[in-house]
Design a protein around this motif. Sequence first.
Motif, PDB file in Angstrom:
ATOM      1  N   GLY A  59      79.654  91.080  74.526  1.00 41.01           N
ATOM      2  CA  GLY A  59      80.090  91.756  75.742  1.00 41.01           C
ATOM      3  C   GLY A  59      80.030  90.919  77.001  1.00 41.01           C
ATOM      4  N   LEU A  60      79.679  89.631  76.913  1.00 40.93           N
ATOM      5  CA  LEU A  60      79.561  88.825  78.120  1.00 40.93           C
ATOM      6  C   LEU A  60      80.893  88.232  78.561  1.00 40.93           C
ATOM      7  N   ASN A  78      83.675  82.417  81.996  1.00 37.69           N
ATOM      8  CA  ASN A  78      84.258  82.417  80.657  1.00 37.69           C
ATOM      9  C   ASN A  78      84.344  81.006  80.095  1.00 37.69           C
ATOM     10  N   TRP A  79      84.682  80.040  80.942  1.00 38.45           N
ATOM     11  CA  TRP A  79      84.746  78.661  80.456  1.00 38.45           C
ATOM     12  C   TRP A  79      83.352  78.181  80.057  1.00 38.45           C
ATOM     13  N   LEU A  94      74.757  90.050  92.405  1.00 38.35           N
ATOM     14  CA  LEU A  94      75.342  88.936  91.659  1.00 38.35           C
ATOM     15  C   LEU A  94      76.675  89.327  91.024  1.00 38.35           C
ATOM     16  N   ARG A  95      77.596  88.366  91.010  1.00 41.28           N
ATOM     17  CA  ARG A  95      78.860  88.528  90.292  1.00 41.28           C
ATOM     18  C   ARG A  95      79.007  87.386  89.298  1.00 41.28           C
ATOM     19  N   ARG A  96      79.825  87.598  88.285  1.00 47.69           N
ATOM     20  CA  ARG A  96      80.031  86.566  87.274  1.00 47.69           C
ATOM     21  C   ARG A  96      80.513  85.277  87.950  1.00 47.69           C
ATOM     22  N   TYR A 150      75.935  82.524  86.283  1.00 48.11           N
ATOM     23  CA  TYR A 150      75.736  83.925  85.920  1.00 48.11           C
ATOM     24  C   TYR A 150      76.941  84.446  85.136  1.00 48.11           C
ATOM     25  N   VAL A 151      76.671  85.141  83.994  1.00 54.36           N
ATOM     26  CA  VAL A 151      77.759  85.676  83.175  1.00 54.36           C
ATOM     27  C   VAL A 151      77.668  87.189  83.010  1.00 54.36           C
ATOM     28  N   GLY A 152      76.722  87.833  83.689  1.00 51.98           N
ATOM     29  CA  GLY A 152      76.611  89.291  83.642  1.00 51.98           C
ATOM     30  C   GLY A 152      75.420  89.766  82.841  1.00 51.98           C
ATOM     31  N   ARG A 153      75.039  91.042  83.069  1.00 55.69           N
ATOM     32  CA  ARG A 153      73.964  91.702  82.331  1.00 55.69           C
ATOM     33  C   ARG A 153      72.631  90.954  82.413  1.00 55.69           C
ATOM     34  N   GLY A 154      72.377  90.324  83.559  1.00 52.34           N
ATOM     35  CA  GLY A 154      71.122  89.617  83.740  1.00 52.34           C
ATOM     36  C   GLY A 154      71.026  88.332  82.939  1.00 52.34           C
TER      37      GLY A 154
END
Length: 367
Positions: free
Chosen positions: A240-241, A254-255, A310-312, A334-338
Amino acid sequence: MRAFRAGLLVCCVLAVFCPPVVAEPRPSTRDVERARQAVHQRSKELGRTNAELATAQARLDELAAEAGRLVEAYNGARVLLRRAEQTHEQAKARLTAADAEVEAARRDVAVLAAESYGGLGLMGPMVGMLVDRGTTDGYLHRASILGHLQGQRAAILTRMRDAQEVAAILRTQAAGAHVAQQAAAERARQAETAAREAVARQRRETRALRDRKETLQRRLDAARSRAERLARKRAASVAGLLGRGSTRGDVAANWALSQLGKPYVWAADGPSSYDCSGLTMRAWERAGVRLDHWTGTQWTSGPRVPLDQLRRGDLLFFGRITDDPGSIHHVGIYVGRGQMVHAPQTGDVVRVASIWRGDLVGATRPR
Protein backbone atom coordinates in the motif's frame (compact mmCIF):
# COMPACT_ATOMS: atom_id res chain seq x y z
CA MET A 1 -25.64 -74.05 36.10
CA ARG A 2 -25.10 -73.85 32.36
CA ALA A 3 -25.95 -70.14 32.39
CA PHE A 4 -23.49 -69.50 35.20
CA ARG A 5 -20.69 -71.28 33.36
CA ALA A 6 -21.41 -69.29 30.17
CA GLY A 7 -21.29 -66.01 32.05
CA LEU A 8 -18.05 -66.96 33.72
CA LEU A 9 -16.51 -67.80 30.32
CA VAL A 10 -17.51 -64.39 28.89
CA CYS A 11 -15.93 -62.62 31.85
CA CYS A 12 -12.66 -64.52 31.38
CA VAL A 13 -12.55 -63.67 27.67
CA LEU A 14 -13.19 -59.98 28.38
CA ALA A 15 -10.49 -59.97 31.03
CA VAL A 16 -7.96 -61.29 28.50
CA PHE A 17 -8.82 -59.15 25.44
CA CYS A 18 -10.10 -55.96 27.09
CA PRO A 19 -7.72 -54.87 29.87
CA PRO A 20 -9.14 -52.39 32.32
CA VAL A 21 -8.81 -48.63 31.48
CA VAL A 22 -6.33 -46.90 33.80
CA ALA A 23 -7.18 -43.24 34.52
CA GLU A 24 -4.38 -40.66 33.76
CA PRO A 25 -2.93 -39.41 37.01
CA ARG A 26 -3.68 -35.80 37.87
CA PRO A 27 -0.65 -33.43 37.97
CA SER A 28 0.61 -32.85 41.42
CA THR A 29 1.12 -29.46 43.03
CA ARG A 30 4.84 -29.97 42.52
CA ASP A 31 4.37 -30.58 38.78
CA VAL A 32 2.38 -27.37 38.43
CA GLU A 33 5.06 -25.41 40.28
CA ARG A 34 7.79 -26.83 38.07
CA ALA A 35 5.85 -25.75 34.97
CA ARG A 36 5.40 -22.27 36.37
CA GLN A 37 9.13 -22.01 37.14
CA ALA A 38 9.97 -23.12 33.59
CA VAL A 39 7.73 -20.39 32.14
CA HIS A 40 9.26 -17.80 34.46
CA GLN A 41 12.80 -18.87 33.54
CA ARG A 42 11.95 -18.71 29.85
CA SER A 43 10.55 -15.21 30.28
CA LYS A 44 13.71 -14.08 32.08
CA GLU A 45 15.89 -15.50 29.29
CA LEU A 46 13.83 -13.71 26.67
CA GLY A 47 14.02 -10.48 28.65
CA ARG A 48 17.81 -10.69 28.92
CA THR A 49 18.07 -11.53 25.24
CA ASN A 50 15.92 -8.54 24.32
CA ALA A 51 18.07 -6.26 26.48
CA GLU A 52 21.29 -7.60 24.95
CA LEU A 53 19.84 -7.25 21.48
CA ALA A 54 18.83 -3.64 22.19
CA THR A 55 22.37 -2.87 23.42
CA ALA A 56 23.92 -4.39 20.30
CA GLN A 57 21.49 -2.48 18.08
CA ALA A 58 22.26 0.78 19.88
CA ARG A 59 25.96 0.28 19.21
CA LEU A 60 25.23 -0.48 15.55
CA ASP A 61 23.15 2.69 15.33
CA GLU A 62 25.95 4.69 16.96
CA LEU A 63 28.51 3.34 14.48
CA ALA A 64 26.17 3.99 11.55
CA ALA A 65 25.49 7.55 12.69
CA GLU A 66 29.20 8.34 13.04
CA ALA A 67 30.06 6.80 9.68
CA GLY A 68 27.10 8.57 8.09
CA ARG A 69 28.19 11.92 9.54
CA LEU A 70 31.71 11.53 8.15
CA VAL A 71 30.46 10.32 4.77
CA GLU A 72 28.18 13.34 4.53
CA ALA A 73 31.08 15.58 5.58
CA TYR A 74 32.98 14.14 2.61
CA ASN A 75 30.00 14.77 0.32
CA GLY A 76 29.88 18.36 1.58
CA ALA A 77 33.62 18.81 1.06
CA ARG A 78 33.23 17.63 -2.54
CA VAL A 79 30.45 20.16 -3.15
CA LEU A 80 32.61 22.97 -1.73
CA LEU A 81 35.61 21.75 -3.74
CA ARG A 82 33.63 21.92 -6.97
CA ARG A 83 32.63 25.49 -6.13
CA ALA A 84 36.27 26.42 -5.39
CA GLU A 85 37.34 24.85 -8.68
CA GLN A 86 34.72 26.86 -10.56
CA THR A 87 35.87 30.08 -8.84
CA HIS A 88 39.48 29.34 -9.75
CA GLU A 89 38.59 28.61 -13.38
CA GLN A 90 36.64 31.87 -13.61
CA ALA A 91 39.55 33.81 -12.08
CA LYS A 92 41.98 32.24 -14.56
CA ALA A 93 39.68 33.14 -17.47
CA ARG A 94 39.46 36.77 -16.31
CA LEU A 95 43.25 36.89 -15.91
CA THR A 96 43.80 35.48 -19.40
CA ALA A 97 41.55 38.19 -20.85
CA ALA A 98 43.38 40.87 -18.84
CA ASP A 99 46.79 39.62 -20.02
CA ALA A 100 45.54 39.73 -23.60
CA GLU A 101 44.48 43.36 -23.05
CA VAL A 102 47.94 44.19 -21.70
CA GLU A 103 49.60 42.65 -24.75
CA ALA A 104 47.30 44.57 -27.09
CA ALA A 105 48.18 47.80 -25.28
CA ARG A 106 51.89 46.95 -25.54
CA ARG A 107 51.59 46.56 -29.28
CA ASP A 108 49.97 49.99 -29.56
CA VAL A 109 52.78 51.52 -27.49
CA ALA A 110 55.34 49.73 -29.63
CA VAL A 111 53.77 51.24 -32.75
CA LEU A 112 53.83 54.67 -31.09
CA ALA A 113 57.51 54.23 -30.24
CA ALA A 114 58.31 53.25 -33.82
CA GLU A 115 56.48 56.25 -35.19
CA SER A 116 58.33 58.56 -32.77
CA TYR A 117 61.76 57.21 -33.68
CA GLY A 118 63.91 59.97 -35.20
CA GLY A 119 61.17 62.58 -34.83
CA LEU A 120 60.42 63.42 -31.21
CA GLY A 121 63.41 61.89 -29.50
CA LEU A 122 61.12 60.06 -27.10
CA MET A 123 61.85 56.51 -28.10
CA GLY A 124 64.03 55.86 -25.04
CA PRO A 125 61.39 57.00 -22.52
CA MET A 126 58.67 55.07 -24.31
CA VAL A 127 60.75 51.90 -24.39
CA GLY A 128 61.08 52.41 -20.64
CA MET A 129 57.30 52.47 -20.39
CA LEU A 130 57.15 49.18 -22.31
CA VAL A 131 59.33 47.35 -19.85
CA ASP A 132 58.00 49.14 -16.75
CA ARG A 133 56.04 46.79 -14.43
CA GLY A 134 54.41 49.50 -12.35
CA THR A 135 56.73 49.87 -9.38
CA THR A 136 56.29 52.95 -7.23
CA ASP A 137 59.95 53.91 -7.85
CA GLY A 138 59.13 54.69 -11.45
CA TYR A 139 56.10 56.81 -10.71
CA LEU A 140 57.83 60.22 -11.10
CA HIS A 141 59.63 58.99 -14.19
CA ARG A 142 56.35 57.92 -15.80
CA ALA A 143 54.72 61.23 -14.86
CA SER A 144 57.57 63.12 -16.49
CA ILE A 145 57.20 61.18 -19.71
CA LEU A 146 53.44 61.64 -19.82
CA GLY A 147 53.95 65.36 -19.31
CA HIS A 148 55.84 65.50 -22.64
CA LEU A 149 53.24 63.60 -24.59
CA GLN A 150 49.99 64.97 -25.85
CA GLY A 151 46.66 63.64 -27.02
CA GLN A 152 46.66 60.16 -28.49
CA ARG A 153 50.15 59.26 -27.24
CA ALA A 154 49.17 59.89 -23.60
CA ALA A 155 45.93 57.95 -24.05
CA ILE A 156 47.77 54.93 -25.49
CA LEU A 157 50.27 54.84 -22.65
CA THR A 158 47.54 55.37 -20.04
CA ARG A 159 45.58 52.45 -21.49
CA MET A 160 48.59 50.19 -21.17
CA ARG A 161 49.17 51.29 -17.57
CA ASP A 162 45.49 50.65 -16.69
CA ALA A 163 45.60 47.26 -18.34
CA GLN A 164 48.72 46.37 -16.35
CA GLU A 165 47.11 47.40 -13.07
CA VAL A 166 43.91 45.41 -13.80
CA ALA A 167 46.00 42.38 -14.73
CA ALA A 168 47.97 42.69 -11.49
CA ILE A 169 44.76 42.78 -9.45
CA LEU A 170 43.30 39.78 -11.29
CA ARG A 171 46.58 37.88 -10.93
CA THR A 172 46.34 38.34 -7.17
CA GLN A 173 42.72 37.18 -7.21
CA ALA A 174 43.61 34.11 -9.33
CA ALA A 175 46.42 33.25 -6.92
CA GLY A 176 44.01 33.55 -3.99
CA ALA A 177 41.46 31.36 -5.78
CA HIS A 178 44.18 28.78 -6.43
CA VAL A 179 45.13 28.75 -2.74
CA ALA A 180 41.44 28.38 -1.79
CA GLN A 181 41.05 25.51 -4.26
CA GLN A 182 44.12 23.75 -2.87
CA ALA A 183 42.77 24.17 0.68
CA ALA A 184 39.37 22.81 -0.38
CA ALA A 185 41.06 19.87 -2.08
CA GLU A 186 43.02 19.13 1.09
CA ARG A 187 39.86 19.31 3.20
CA ALA A 188 38.13 16.94 0.78
CA ARG A 189 41.11 14.58 0.96
CA GLN A 190 41.06 14.64 4.77
CA ALA A 191 37.28 14.15 4.79
CA GLU A 192 37.63 11.19 2.44
CA THR A 193 40.33 9.66 4.65
CA ALA A 194 38.18 10.14 7.75
CA ALA A 195 35.16 8.65 5.99
CA ARG A 196 37.15 5.63 4.80
CA GLU A 197 38.54 5.05 8.28
CA ALA A 198 35.08 5.40 9.84
CA VAL A 199 33.54 2.98 7.35
CA ALA A 200 36.39 0.51 7.89
CA ARG A 201 35.96 0.79 11.66
CA GLN A 202 32.21 0.37 11.24
CA ARG A 203 32.78 -2.76 9.15
CA ARG A 204 35.10 -4.30 11.73
CA GLU A 205 32.94 -3.59 14.75
CA THR A 206 29.71 -4.27 12.92
CA ARG A 207 30.85 -7.74 11.88
CA ALA A 208 31.31 -8.83 15.50
CA LEU A 209 28.15 -7.05 16.63
CA ARG A 210 26.12 -8.57 13.82
CA ASP A 211 27.34 -12.05 14.75
CA ARG A 212 26.24 -11.40 18.32
CA LYS A 213 22.98 -9.91 17.17
CA GLU A 214 22.26 -12.87 14.91
CA THR A 215 22.84 -15.27 17.78
CA LEU A 216 20.46 -13.29 19.96
CA GLN A 217 17.94 -13.05 17.16
CA ARG A 218 17.95 -16.81 16.67
CA ARG A 219 17.15 -17.25 20.35
CA LEU A 220 14.23 -14.88 19.99
CA ASP A 221 13.05 -16.48 16.78
CA ALA A 222 12.77 -19.81 18.62
CA ALA A 223 9.81 -18.30 20.49
CA ARG A 224 8.20 -16.74 17.42
CA SER A 225 6.93 -17.82 14.07
CA ARG A 226 9.45 -16.85 11.40
CA ALA A 227 6.81 -16.92 8.70
CA GLU A 228 4.51 -14.59 10.62
CA ARG A 229 7.35 -12.23 11.50
CA LEU A 230 8.50 -11.94 7.89
CA ALA A 231 4.94 -11.55 6.66
CA ARG A 232 4.27 -8.71 9.11
CA LYS A 233 7.52 -7.02 8.18
CA ARG A 234 6.79 -7.24 4.47
CA ALA A 235 3.20 -6.05 4.90
CA ALA A 236 4.28 -3.09 7.05
CA SER A 237 7.09 -2.03 4.73
CA VAL A 238 5.73 -2.26 1.20
CA ALA A 239 2.01 -3.01 0.93
CA GLY A 240 0.00 0.00 0.00
CA LEU A 241 2.94 2.42 -0.03
CA LEU A 242 3.01 2.94 -3.79
CA GLY A 243 0.91 6.00 -4.56
CA ARG A 244 -1.04 6.90 -7.68
CA GLY A 245 -0.66 10.67 -7.35
CA SER A 246 1.12 12.80 -9.91
CA THR A 247 2.68 15.39 -7.59
CA ARG A 248 6.45 15.74 -7.57
CA GLY A 249 6.56 14.20 -4.10
CA ASP A 250 4.69 11.10 -5.38
CA VAL A 251 7.11 10.79 -8.28
CA ALA A 252 10.11 10.99 -5.94
CA ALA A 253 8.62 8.55 -3.40
CA ASN A 254 7.54 5.98 -6.01
CA TRP A 255 10.95 6.06 -7.67
CA ALA A 256 12.68 5.57 -4.30
CA LEU A 257 10.49 2.50 -3.67
CA SER A 258 11.66 1.08 -7.00
CA GLN A 259 15.24 1.02 -5.65
CA LEU A 260 14.54 -1.34 -2.71
CA GLY A 261 17.20 -3.98 -2.18
CA LYS A 262 20.09 -2.08 -3.80
CA PRO A 263 23.20 -1.98 -1.61
CA TYR A 264 24.42 0.97 0.45
CA VAL A 265 27.80 2.21 -0.77
CA TRP A 266 29.13 5.42 0.72
CA ALA A 267 29.35 8.40 -1.67
CA ALA A 268 27.38 6.41 -4.30
CA ASP A 269 24.49 8.00 -6.21
CA GLY A 270 23.26 5.14 -8.40
CA PRO A 271 22.15 3.46 -10.42
CA SER A 272 23.24 0.19 -8.76
CA SER A 273 24.04 1.48 -5.24
CA TYR A 274 23.45 4.54 -3.06
CA ASP A 275 24.28 6.29 0.14
CA CYS A 276 21.51 8.17 1.97
CA SER A 277 21.81 11.58 0.30
CA GLY A 278 22.64 10.01 -3.07
CA LEU A 279 19.30 8.16 -3.02
CA THR A 280 17.27 11.26 -2.11
CA MET A 281 19.13 13.36 -4.67
CA ARG A 282 18.26 10.91 -7.48
CA ALA A 283 14.66 10.52 -6.28
CA TRP A 284 13.99 14.25 -6.46
CA GLU A 285 15.95 14.50 -9.71
CA ARG A 286 13.24 12.25 -11.20
CA ALA A 287 10.70 14.80 -9.99
CA GLY A 288 12.57 17.64 -11.71
CA VAL A 289 14.25 19.16 -8.61
CA ARG A 290 18.03 19.41 -8.43
CA LEU A 291 19.65 18.75 -5.05
CA ASP A 292 23.27 18.53 -3.95
CA HIS A 293 24.62 15.14 -2.90
CA TRP A 294 24.90 16.32 0.71
CA THR A 295 22.55 16.33 3.69
CA GLY A 296 23.99 19.75 4.60
CA THR A 297 22.31 21.53 1.66
CA GLN A 298 19.37 19.13 1.32
CA TRP A 299 18.40 20.26 4.84
CA THR A 300 17.91 23.78 3.40
CA SER A 301 16.38 22.68 0.07
CA GLY A 302 12.85 23.73 0.98
CA PRO A 303 10.55 24.87 3.77
CA ARG A 304 10.37 22.98 7.06
CA VAL A 305 7.39 20.64 7.33
CA PRO A 306 5.76 19.79 10.70
CA LEU A 307 5.87 16.04 11.28
CA ASP A 308 2.08 15.89 11.57
CA GLN A 309 1.77 17.40 8.07
CA LEU A 310 4.15 15.12 6.16
CA ARG A 311 3.43 14.34 2.51
CA ARG A 312 4.92 11.64 0.31
CA GLY A 313 8.34 12.68 -0.97
CA ASP A 314 9.24 14.93 1.98
CA LEU A 315 12.81 14.53 3.18
CA LEU A 316 13.36 13.37 6.77
CA PHE A 317 16.61 14.29 8.53
CA PHE A 318 18.40 12.65 11.43
CA GLY A 319 21.15 13.97 13.69
CA ARG A 320 21.27 17.15 15.79
CA ILE A 321 20.10 20.68 15.03
CA THR A 322 23.06 23.06 15.26
CA ASP A 323 24.65 25.79 13.15
CA ASP A 324 26.92 23.11 11.68
CA PRO A 325 25.24 21.33 8.71
CA GLY A 326 27.58 18.41 9.38
CA SER A 327 25.53 17.54 12.48
CA ILE A 328 22.83 16.16 10.13
CA HIS A 329 24.15 12.68 9.37
CA HIS A 330 21.26 10.87 7.66
CA VAL A 331 18.29 11.48 5.36
CA GLY A 332 15.35 9.41 4.12
CA ILE A 333 12.32 10.03 1.90
CA TYR A 334 8.79 9.79 3.29
CA VAL A 335 6.49 7.30 1.50
CA GLY A 336 3.42 7.39 3.77
CA ARG A 337 1.97 5.56 6.79
CA GLY A 338 4.85 6.62 9.03
CA GLN A 339 7.36 4.90 6.76
CA MET A 340 10.37 6.08 4.78
CA VAL A 341 12.71 4.65 2.16
CA HIS A 342 16.38 5.11 3.00
CA ALA A 343 19.86 3.74 2.39
CA PRO A 344 20.83 2.98 6.00
CA GLN A 345 24.50 2.10 6.33
CA THR A 346 27.42 0.03 5.06
CA GLY A 347 26.42 -3.63 4.77
CA ASP A 348 22.73 -2.81 4.41
CA VAL A 349 20.42 -2.20 1.44
CA VAL A 350 17.83 0.38 0.45
CA ARG A 351 14.75 -0.51 2.44
CA VAL A 352 11.56 0.69 4.08
CA ALA A 353 11.70 1.63 7.77
CA SER A 354 9.75 3.57 10.35
CA ILE A 355 10.52 7.28 10.51
CA TRP A 356 10.28 7.30 14.30
CA ARG A 357 13.85 7.26 15.55
CA GLY A 358 15.37 9.06 18.49
CA ASP A 359 17.56 11.22 16.25
CA LEU A 360 14.77 12.46 13.93
CA VAL A 361 15.21 16.26 13.81
CA GLY A 362 12.80 17.41 11.11
CA ALA A 363 11.60 17.37 7.53
CA THR A 364 11.75 19.58 4.45
CA ARG A 365 9.79 19.68 1.18
CA PRO A 366 12.20 20.33 -1.74
CA ARG A 367 11.17 22.87 -4.35
